[in-house]
Design a protein around this motif. Sequence first.
Motif, PDB file in Angstrom:
ATOM      1  N   LEU A 170      -7.051   4.467   2.317  1.00 31.16           N
ATOM      2  CA  LEU A 170      -5.732   4.807   2.764  1.00 31.16           C
ATOM      3  C   LEU A 170      -5.624   6.430   2.288  1.00 31.16           C
ATOM      4  O   LEU A 170      -6.019   6.940   1.186  1.00 31.16           O
ATOM      5  CB  LEU A 170      -4.509   4.342   2.045  1.00 31.16           C
ATOM      6  N   ALA A 171      -4.946   7.247   3.422  1.00 32.77           N
ATOM      7  CA  ALA A 171      -4.845   8.840   3.195  1.00 32.77           C
ATOM      8  C   ALA A 171      -3.525   9.260   3.445  1.00 32.77           C
ATOM      9  O   ALA A 171      -2.975   8.786   4.584  1.00 32.77           O
ATOM     10  CB  ALA A 171      -5.923   9.547   4.033  1.00 32.77           C
ATOM     11  N   GLY A 186      -5.210  19.192   2.140  1.00 32.30           N
ATOM     12  CA  GLY A 186      -5.301  17.906   3.044  1.00 32.30           C
ATOM     13  C   GLY A 186      -4.562  16.806   2.204  1.00 32.30           C
ATOM     14  O   GLY A 186      -4.278  16.773   1.065  1.00 32.30           O
ATOM     15  N   PRO A 187      -4.624  15.737   2.991  1.00 30.78           N
ATOM     16  CA  PRO A 187      -4.119  14.378   2.384  1.00 30.78           C
ATOM     17  C   PRO A 187      -4.854  13.908   1.206  1.00 30.78           C
ATOM     18  O   PRO A 187      -5.986  14.246   1.104  1.00 30.78           O
ATOM     19  CB  PRO A 187      -4.332  13.313   3.680  1.00 30.78           C
ATOM     20  N   LEU A 191       0.721  -1.215  -0.121  1.00 28.49           N
ATOM     21  CA  LEU A 191       0.036  -0.074  -0.152  1.00 28.49           C
ATOM     22  C   LEU A 191       0.942   1.058  -0.051  1.00 28.49           C
ATOM     23  O   LEU A 191       0.644   2.094  -0.708  1.00 28.49           O
ATOM     24  CB  LEU A 191      -0.777   0.003   1.058  1.00 28.49           C
ATOM     25  N   VAL A 192       1.791   1.180   0.813  1.00 27.62           N
ATOM     26  CA  VAL A 192       2.776   2.533   0.971  1.00 27.62           C
ATOM     27  C   VAL A 192       3.480   2.779  -0.327  1.00 27.62           C
ATOM     28  O   VAL A 192       3.647   3.769  -1.122  1.00 27.62           O
ATOM     29  CB  VAL A 192       3.787   2.274   1.989  1.00 27.62           C
ATOM     30  N   ALA A 193       3.998   1.568  -1.134  1.00 24.99           N
ATOM     31  CA  ALA A 193       4.961   1.513  -2.318  1.00 24.99           C
ATOM     32  C   ALA A 193       4.077   2.117  -3.248  1.00 24.99           C
ATOM     33  O   ALA A 193       4.616   2.848  -4.330  1.00 24.99           O
ATOM     34  CB  ALA A 193       5.495   0.225  -2.277  1.00 24.99           C
ATOM     35  N   THR A 209      -2.706   7.538   6.871  1.00 22.75           N
ATOM     36  CA  THR A 209      -3.759   6.667   7.680  1.00 22.75           C
ATOM     37  C   THR A 209      -4.406   5.695   6.889  1.00 22.75           C
ATOM     38  O   THR A 209      -4.418   5.644   5.819  1.00 22.75           O
ATOM     39  CB  THR A 209      -4.961   7.423   8.366  1.00 22.75           C
ATOM     40  N   LEU A 210      -4.553   4.367   7.877  1.00 20.08           N
ATOM     41  CA  LEU A 210      -5.105   3.143   7.094  1.00 20.08           C
ATOM     42  C   LEU A 210      -6.343   2.788   7.787  1.00 20.08           C
ATOM     43  O   LEU A 210      -6.211   2.586   8.810  1.00 20.08           O
ATOM     44  CB  LEU A 210      -4.149   2.232   7.121  1.00 20.08           C
ATOM     45  N   ASP A 211      -7.399   3.113   7.025  1.00 20.43           N
ATOM     46  CA  ASP A 211      -8.769   2.858   7.630  1.00 20.43           C
ATOM     47  C   ASP A 211      -8.895   3.936   8.947  1.00 20.43           C
ATOM     48  O   ASP A 211      -9.338   3.337   9.955  1.00 20.43           O
ATOM     49  CB  ASP A 211      -9.130   1.613   7.965  1.00 20.43           C
TER      50      ASP A 211
END
Length: 671
Positions: free
Chosen positions: A537-538, A522-523, A469-471, A551-553
Amino acid sequence: MFKKILVANRGEIACRVIKTARAMNIATVAVYSDADRRAVHVGMADEAVHVGPSPAGESYLVAEKILEACRATGAEAVHPGYGFLSERASFCELLEENGIVFIGPKPKAIRAMGDKIESKLFAEKAGVNIVPGHMGIIEDPAEAVRIAGEIGYPVMIKASAGGGGKGMRIAWNDAECRDGFDRARSEASSSFGDDRVFIEKFIVDPRHIEIQVLADSHGNAIHLGERECSIQRRNQKVVEEAPSPYLDAETRRAMGEQAVALAQAVDYQSAGTVEFIVDAERNFYFLEMNTRLQVEHPVTELVTGIDLVEQMIRVAAGETLQIAQDAVRLEGWAVESRIYAEDPFRGFLPSIGRLARYRPPQEGPLGDATVRNDTGVTEGSEIAMFYDPMIAKLCTHAATREAAIDAMSVALSRFEIEGIEHNIPFLAALMEHPRWREGRLSTAFIAEEYPDGFARPTPSAETLRRAALVATTIEMARKARLDRHIDRLRVHSGAIQRDWVAKIDGEYLAVTVVPEAGTAGGPVQYRMSVDGAEWVLATDYEPGQSPWIGTLDGVELAAQVRSRENVTAIFVDGLWVEAKVLSPAIAELDRLMPEKTPPDTSKMLLCPMPGLVVSIAVSEGQEVKAGETLAVVEAMKMENILRAERDATVTRLNAKPGDSLAVDAVIMEFE
């Protein structure tokens, strides 16, 4: 009150003392060796005096040089920090003879409690329970073996003038006793200038719990509760917390009262720590008294709100203690992680070099918790081989133990260090360890849970998904920036691709991503799935940033990001993983690429860390057996025995005693 004090130390503790002195409007003088000429504590102080070459024995440990620095600057008092001259009664007397105040206890208390042999004899006379052992001086290995046999194995061999895990060995049989005696004496001599050792019974599965005491020169003494220091490696504390998850109110009261009684018996005046070992039935035994400030003092400060350095200075200035015992309250929970320059994947061997990147988490609020970071380095600082390998002490404070540990996990994930190896991956893994979280601790915790050393854990499915997710969001941010650039050139960029494959540590994960509108400024929000599992994900991540924070959920997630050639390294859940984000077609081609194999070094003894060769135990042509000692290398004041991993014949020696070696230098070769 003093107008100017000299801090006879270096690194994070020197910075710590200077901060409090500055808050009290007291001018400060730093001292420094050649290696510390550009150190942080030197820049923080109002004045600085050079005291000699890099080795501590030629600079920081030379009492006359510290005295001369006081005379040259007009310092009225000296705070010794911990280590170095902090528990040397002769140094205290030297200062007093020259009209300079020692910010610490009087020589009588230092002598009574600072010497590990004398302190136990004194405690025994005072009616304090002590661990069975032989308190006399031991002359040679044969005598050590005889005494150990009388006490009964296992035994602890300890330096009389020791501390910080130096000059300390556990022996389970005669062979280990002989070897441990020699190593303990050698380390004690090099670290403290005193090679005396003693032997005591080693209590199996003990907890190391200590009581902080505070006393003035007017007969007042109190305790500030306990610290649990059971997470240790090679008798060196790694993680501490306050209070202890093990003590009940009755045991806490009894230990506190005993610690205060012992302090009063020696007319103690300053901050000090009475250390105990506690067994499975909550029986506690006096271990030693440290007549100085402890490394782990921040956790006590966080739960009590009391500045221990300030209290030490006020007591030394003759003020009466203004804190009553019944006013001491332990609020919330605090955890401290010691960040060391060492490689946890290579037996925690020391690492030296320059901090190419040093970005600790921001101090202050972190959600409902608080972060504190005591450090003596900054980006560009040099971690030298001459001193302790500590980089920083990261602390978190929250309402509960669970919340403090959770905050520590987040803070560690935000702590960026490059240029040297460090133990953050181990600390991050420890924070998630079930036994640690449950508070089922002993000083053997690390040895029991990591009997073969700390190996890089295999990433869990959850960790792989988080990394994917991050990648993918990193790739989306990169493409968004590229699209903005293309738009400026009035070239149509097309829609962002929906389907991707994230290659994480060799695993291929199917990822779908649908950007959603975020709030203005914002994100950016994404609706994402990895192998069918869905999240929202934000993040406001921009290319080039580290750490990645989002943030994740709705739950905070932090990761570190490093670009390495054609891959992105991501530190998430305490692990570094390599990530590539590919289109499905490119991913199919990537699966066909061959894997590189590392070179064979099985016939070489490599130096596991930068250090000094103390001895070579074999010669060319000699046959050695598995487990046999091959060489001893000293680094960061610790002697490390290198042993044969298998039966072999030595064909070539590439190093000799006295050589300074870099990491992975070939010491010898085998047939």
